[in-house]
Scaffold this motif. Structure first.
Motif, PDB file in Angstrom:
ATOM      1  N   GLY A  68      10.050  -8.039 -17.239  1.00  0.00           N
ATOM      2  CA  GLY A  68      11.185  -7.331 -17.819  1.00  0.00           C
ATOM      3  C   GLY A  68      12.020  -6.602 -16.782  1.00  0.00           C
ATOM      4  N   TRP A  69      11.404  -6.180 -15.709  1.00  0.00           N
ATOM      5  CA  TRP A  69      12.129  -5.513 -14.631  1.00  0.00           C
ATOM      6  C   TRP A  69      12.630  -6.529 -13.601  1.00  0.00           C
ATOM      7  N   GLY A  70      11.784  -7.487 -13.258  1.00  0.00           N
ATOM      8  CA  GLY A  70      12.086  -8.367 -12.144  1.00  0.00           C
ATOM      9  C   GLY A  70      13.205  -9.352 -12.432  1.00  0.00           C
ATOM     10  N   ILE A  71      13.197  -9.971 -13.605  1.00  0.00           N
ATOM     11  CA  ILE A  71      14.216 -10.983 -13.903  1.00  0.00           C
ATOM     12  C   ILE A  71      15.627 -10.389 -13.909  1.00  0.00           C
ATOM     13  N   PRO A  72      15.877  -9.272 -14.617  1.00  0.00           N
ATOM     14  CA  PRO A  72      17.232  -8.686 -14.531  1.00  0.00           C
ATOM     15  C   PRO A  72      17.597  -8.238 -13.122  1.00  0.00           C
ATOM     16  N   LEU A  73      16.619  -7.699 -12.375  1.00  0.00           N
ATOM     17  CA  LEU A  73      16.895  -7.243 -11.021  1.00  0.00           C
ATOM     18  C   LEU A  73      17.362  -8.398 -10.141  1.00  0.00           C
ATOM     19  N   VAL A  74      16.612  -9.494 -10.132  1.00  0.00           N
ATOM     20  CA  VAL A  74      16.975 -10.641  -9.302  1.00  0.00           C
ATOM     21  C   VAL A  74      18.309 -11.232  -9.756  1.00  0.00           C
ATOM     22  N   ALA A  75      18.526 -11.294 -11.064  1.00  0.00           N
ATOM     23  CA  ALA A  75      19.783 -11.850 -11.578  1.00  0.00           C
ATOM     24  C   ALA A  75      20.982 -11.015 -11.127  1.00  0.00           C
ATOM     25  N   ILE A  76      20.857  -9.696 -11.203  1.00  0.00           N
ATOM     26  CA  ILE A  76      21.966  -8.828 -10.781  1.00  0.00           C
ATOM     27  C   ILE A  76      22.217  -8.956  -9.283  1.00  0.00           C
ATOM     28  N   ILE A  77      21.141  -9.017  -8.497  1.00  0.00           N
ATOM     29  CA  ILE A  77      21.309  -9.149  -7.047  1.00  0.00           C
ATOM     30  C   ILE A  77      21.983 -10.468  -6.690  1.00  0.00           C
ATOM     31  N   LEU A  78      21.537 -11.569  -7.302  1.00  0.00           N
ATOM     32  CA  LEU A  78      22.145 -12.872  -7.021  1.00  0.00           C
ATOM     33  C   LEU A  78      23.608 -12.907  -7.449  1.00  0.00           C
ATOM     34  N   LEU A  79      23.905 -12.332  -8.609  1.00  0.00           N
ATOM     35  CA  LEU A  79      25.290 -12.309  -9.082  1.00  0.00           C
ATOM     36  C   LEU A  79      26.167 -11.486  -8.145  1.00  0.00           C
ATOM     37  N   VAL A  86       9.302  -2.762  -5.134  1.00  0.00           N
ATOM     38  CA  VAL A  86       8.485  -1.660  -4.622  1.00  0.00           C
ATOM     39  C   VAL A  86       8.720  -0.401  -5.434  1.00  0.00           C
ATOM     40  N   HIS A  87       9.979  -0.159  -5.822  1.00  0.00           N
ATOM     41  CA  HIS A  87      10.263   1.006  -6.663  1.00  0.00           C
ATOM     42  C   HIS A  87       9.562   0.881  -8.015  1.00  0.00           C
ATOM     43  N   LEU A  88       9.514  -0.339  -8.553  1.00  0.00           N
ATOM     44  CA  LEU A  88       8.788  -0.563  -9.810  1.00  0.00           C
ATOM     45  C   LEU A  88       7.316  -0.219  -9.654  1.00  0.00           C
ATOM     46  N   ILE A 128      20.461  -9.206   2.200  1.00  0.00           N
ATOM     47  CA  ILE A 128      20.881  -8.425   1.034  1.00  0.00           C
ATOM     48  C   ILE A 128      20.072  -8.846  -0.186  1.00  0.00           C
ATOM     49  N   ILE A 129      19.926 -10.160  -0.384  1.00  0.00           N
ATOM     50  CA  ILE A 129      19.188 -10.649  -1.562  1.00  0.00           C
ATOM     51  C   ILE A 129      17.707 -10.271  -1.461  1.00  0.00           C
ATOM     52  N   VAL A 130      17.081 -10.637  -0.348  1.00  0.00           N
ATOM     53  CA  VAL A 130      15.646 -10.369  -0.199  1.00  0.00           C
ATOM     54  C   VAL A 130      15.378  -8.877  -0.080  1.00  0.00           C
ATOM     55  N   GLY A 131      16.197  -8.170   0.708  1.00  0.00           N
ATOM     56  CA  GLY A 131      15.973  -6.744   0.920  1.00  0.00           C
ATOM     57  C   GLY A 131      16.076  -5.939  -0.354  1.00  0.00           C
ATOM     58  N   LEU A 132      17.135  -6.177  -1.139  1.00  0.00           N
ATOM     59  CA  LEU A 132      17.276  -5.441  -2.394  1.00  0.00           C
ATOM     60  C   LEU A 132      16.171  -5.813  -3.379  1.00  0.00           C
ATOM     61  N   SER A 133      15.743  -7.070  -3.358  1.00  0.00           N
ATOM     62  CA  SER A 133      14.641  -7.479  -4.245  1.00  0.00           C
ATOM     63  C   SER A 133      13.353  -6.741  -3.879  1.00  0.00           C
ATOM     64  N   VAL A 134      13.046  -6.698  -2.587  1.00  0.00           N
ATOM     65  CA  VAL A 134      11.843  -5.994  -2.155  1.00  0.00           C
ATOM     66  C   VAL A 134      11.908  -4.528  -2.544  1.00  0.00           C
ATOM     67  N   VAL A 135      13.029  -3.881  -2.239  1.00  0.00           N
ATOM     68  CA  VAL A 135      13.167  -2.456  -2.559  1.00  0.00           C
ATOM     69  C   VAL A 135      13.038  -2.224  -4.063  1.00  0.00           C
ATOM     70  N   GLY A 136      13.610  -3.116  -4.871  1.00  0.00           N
ATOM     71  CA  GLY A 136      13.521  -2.968  -6.310  1.00  0.00           C
ATOM     72  C   GLY A 136      12.099  -3.112  -6.832  1.00  0.00           C
ATOM     73  N   TYR A 157       0.820  -1.210   0.000  1.00  0.00           N
ATOM     74  CA  TYR A 157       0.000   0.000   0.000  1.00  0.00           C
ATOM     75  C   TYR A 157       0.857   1.264   0.000  1.00  0.00           C
ATOM     76  N   ARG A 158       1.766   1.364   0.981  1.00  0.00           N
ATOM     77  CA  ARG A 158       2.618   2.558   1.041  1.00  0.00           C
ATOM     78  C   ARG A 158       3.757   2.495   0.040  1.00  0.00           C
ATOM     79  N   LYS A 159       4.142   1.291  -0.343  1.00  0.00           N
ATOM     80  CA  LYS A 159       5.237   1.082  -1.295  1.00  0.00           C
ATOM     81  C   LYS A 159       6.515   1.755  -0.808  1.00  0.00           C
ATOM     82  N   GLN A 160       6.809   1.542   0.473  1.00  0.00           N
ATOM     83  CA  GLN A 160       8.018   2.074   1.098  1.00  0.00           C
ATOM     84  C   GLN A 160       8.583   0.992   2.017  1.00  0.00           C
ATOM     85  N   MET A 161       9.757   0.472   1.677  1.00  0.00           N
ATOM     86  CA  MET A 161      10.283  -0.656   2.432  1.00  0.00           C
ATOM     87  C   MET A 161      11.762  -0.511   2.776  1.00  0.00           C
ATOM     88  N   LEU A 162      12.432   0.490   2.247  1.00  0.00           N
ATOM     89  CA  LEU A 162      13.876   0.615   2.427  1.00  0.00           C
ATOM     90  C   LEU A 162      14.251   0.750   3.901  1.00  0.00           C
TER      91      LEU A 162
END
Length: 737
Positions: free
Chosen positions: A203-214, A183-185, A173-181, A139-144
């Motif tokens: 299109g946004w989620g797959i590259p985001l998760v891949a970069i975070i995991l890498l 939510v920003h979308l 780091i993995i879950v937190g950055l994924s959530v923040v990413g 709802y608030r879309k604020q998680m950082l």
């Protein structure tokens, strides 16, 4: 800016619920290492249930009952397996525990809360935080900020406790950055007015998760440089070792020591492990008692060394035969060896290979010796003891001057105070206790006095009395800060000032929980930091009873109403949750500890306990009040679900000229409540188009056109309402779906 829709049960919502669950899981997992919390699985399961109900969007009322049902079922399997779930004795036990802890909370005596009540509070906290996490994400879309707090929490525990947070940091780091990413979308989609964009999500989620995991993988596997800054923990520890406040005082205390003739000065932290204890239930470890207060510290009367034949304690008794007890066995493995024994109250036997034991009948200090009578230091020994259950009825009924108190030497020994004791100490003791009718209430009033009057637990900046200053007087009226020696000595002095026999006891607390053994016992490590002192008070026909006045510490022994225990069944075995009865208010200005209690004594004699009779007088009022309050809260938060049906009942069957002018604004209010907000300056027709686009219909535009004919053309309201009532009903029902 376009408004986003309430979240739907889709892949994105499921993913965010999973991420939220993982984030909160990282707050629960460390509890097994940094506290003595066991059975974490029930809290994990409860948290999973909360997130599952949130994702399924169960009706709030049904969700409330499901949460409460699971919470009390888990409480049952943790604490009340001896009782039948939801039986009368079960409700009596829960009610007594909640009522007792209500007084503890009111008095801000947080350390006095029972384990069961703390578990209930933890369940409620997890329930609320799970709701807030989903609210922030969807709802608030604020998680950082929450992610940062979680990482900080884990990092602090990893630095200053035994908890190993390496894996947790990587997961966060993995879950937190994924959530923040993600939510920003969602914020970008909201700003651009894009609501149906599965391709965008992929299109946004797959590259985001891949970069975070890498990034996480490379960071974990890559070599690490040596620390640039020194470790802050030794520096912080050095402050307590004499480089900070309180240094130079001339008197310091490190762990357990034999010389207590001059108390005060800082308590120097020392993590050195003294022994490991394999136990079934927690308690304090006694080493010795001292009975002569000098004004500066403690001395002990000269005692006689008595043999414990075969290690059996047939020389010293702490409890009368009327006190119910449960037998237990504990094994101690010494990391630092001493010629004395650490043992619990109620010791019956101590066993070790090739060792003999003697006890000082004054200090009650047990020493180990070889066959030639020379002191030896044991590496391992086993103690058997009887763990007491103190019945409040017996403690309140103790008659001064009876039992051991009929012996004048005993009374003089344990009510001794120096002639130099300032009069204001005695006057304070009278002020605290004078309004209470029995010894139990008086002692509890003194114990609670420290928690109710801004006394501070402090280990570094601790004063040392000089000249003619009295140690207790300085603590009570000048510094009001110190550690266990200050609190326990002050309580003994106050009790002795009103002729209540009390003594000073030294030893160790239960220590730090390590693990569950293969024998289902619990393993604790006891270090020099766990060195402690406390108070024992004598009750005729009961014996010596432990009290804990030090702020931040809780009494390992509990007090229970015998009548309540009989109602709840015999739960004495392994249940550590007997409820202590402590004064609920400061005794210095209250005429009674519990004004209604004595009035019920006659009813108790009639066959039902006074406690239960008393609770019946206001229990229905409390239940009804709680029910009405809970119902009001549920109705308020679920108003978007039931208000449409209220409006339908109110307006659908009416045909008068005012009904259309009342029903249409009611619809607008309901649309506003579900998030379809009419902007400032927006015409009704444009707003109707916005609503129809949201619900994929044309009903709002048709209804608005009919309403405008009444509003602007003056068409008969009754006729237009007759044509519009079905449209209006369909729309207002949609707002509750």
């Amino acid at each position: 800016m376009a408004k986003s829709n309430p979240y739907k049960r889709n892949i994105y919502a499921l993913l965010m619920h999973i991420f939220g669950f993982i984030l909160l899981l990282e707050w629960i997992i460390p509890l097994k290492d940094v506290t003595d919390t066991a059975n974490l699985y029930v809290f994990v399961v409860f948290l999973f249930i909360s997130f599952a109900l949130s994702f399924l969007q169960i009706l709030p009322l049904l969700s409330l009952f499901v949460h409460i049902g699971f919470m009390f079922y888990f409480i049952h399997i943790l604490y009340m397996m001896e009782n039948t779930f939801m039986s009368k004795s079960w409700f009596v036990f829960v009610w007594n525990d909640i009522k007792f802890n209500a007084g503890i909370v009111w008095a801000a005596d947080w350390a006095g809360m029972t384990g069961m009540f703390r578990s209930i509070l933890l369940f409620i906290l997890l329930w609320l935080v799970s709701y807030l996490v989903i609210y922030w994400i969807l709802y608030r879309k604020q998680m950082l900020l929450f992610v940062i707090f979680t990482i900080t929490y884990v990092a602090i525990l990893d630095t200053f406790t035994m908890y190993e947070g390496n894996g947790a940091i990587i997961r966060l780091i993995i879950v937190g950055l994924s959530v923040v990413g993600f939510v920003h979308l969602e914020r970008l989609k909201e700003r651009e007015g894009v609501y149906k964009s599965n391709r965008l999500l992929l299109g946004w989620g797959i590259p985001l998760v891949a970069i975070i995991l890498l990034s996480a993988t490379v960071g974990y596997l890559s070599p690490k440089a040596a620390p640039i800054w020194p470790d802050p923990v030794p520096f912080l520890t050095s402050i307590g070792n004499g480089d900070g406040p309180g240094a130079g005082s001339g008197v310091r205390k490190i762990g357990y020591g034999e010389n207590d003739s001059r108390l005060g000065g800082p308590f120097v932290p020392d993590d050195t492990i003294v022994f490991e204890a394999e136990i079934t239930r927690t308690h304090y470890w006694r080493v010795e008692t001292k009975d002569i207060y000098t004004g500066k510290g403690w001395e002990a009367s000269e005692g006689e060394q008595l043999d414990l034949d075969g290690g059996v304690n047939n020389q010293v008794s702490w409890l009368s035969d009327s006190v119910p007890t449960d037998p237990y066995t504990a094994t101690l493995r010494m990391e630092r060896t001493y010629p004395h024994i650490n043992y619990p109250l109620g010791l019956t036997e101590v066993r070790a290979d090739n060792a003999f034991f003697q006890i000082d009948d004054s200090m009650e200090k047990i020493t180990s010796r070889d066959e030639n009578g020379e002191r030896i230091q044991l590496e391992e020994y086993t103690v058997q003891y009887n763990y007491p259950r103190y019945y409040i009825e017996e403690l309140k009924g103790a008659e001064p001057g009876t039992g051991e108190e009929s012996n004048e030497d005993f009374l003089n020994q344990y009510t001794q105070l120096p002639d130099s004791m300032p009069d204001r100490v005695r006057e304070l003791a009278e002020e605290i206790t004078s309004s209470f009718p029995n010894r139990f209430d008086k002692v509890n009033a003194v114990e609670r006095y420290f928690r109710n009057n801004d006394f501070v637990y402090e280990t570094t900046d601790v004063a040392v009395p000089t000249g003619n200053e009295d140690y207790v007087d300085q603590f009570l009226f000048e510094t009001m800060q110190g550690y266990c020696d200050n609190f326990s000595t002050a309580m003994v002095a106050l009790l002795r000032s009103v002729d209540i026999p009390a003594r000073w006891v030294k030893g160790y607390t239960q220590g730090d929980f390590v693990d569950i053994t293969d024998n289902s016992t619990r393993l604790f490590e006891v270090s020099n930091n766990n060195a402690h002192s406390w108070v024992e008070v004598y009750y005729p026909e009961v014996g010596w009873v432990t009290y804990e006045p030090t702020s931040g510490f809780s009494n390992p022994y509990r007090f229970v109403y015998q009548s309540a225990e009989e109602n709840a069944g015999d739960n004495s075995g392994d249940d550590p949750l007997e409820q202590p009865d402590r004064p609920e208010t400061d005794g210095s200005n209250q005429p009674e500890l519990d004004p209604g209690e004595d009035q019920n004594d006659g009813a108790a004699a009639g066959g039902n306990s006074g406690l239960f009779q008393f609770s019946l007088k206001w229990k229905p009022v409390l239940i009804i009040s709680t029910f009405l309050l809970a119902t009001g809260i549920i109705l308020f938060f679920a108003r978007t679900k039931w208000m449409p049906f209220y409006y339908i009942l109110r307006f659908k069957g009416k045909t008068d000229e005012k009904v259309f002018n009342l029903a249409f604004p009611a619809l607008l209010r309901q649309l506003h409540a579900v998030g379809l907000i009419r902007k400032d300056g927006q015409t009704l027709r444009n707003y109707a188009m916005y609503v129809d686009n949201h619900y994929n219909t044309t009903e709002m535009q048709a209804l608005t056109a009919n309403y405008e004919r009444v509003l602007y053309r003056g068409n008969p309201s009754e006729q237009e309402w007759e044509k519009s009532v079905e449209l209006w009903e369909n729309l207002i029902k949609k707002t509750s779906s």
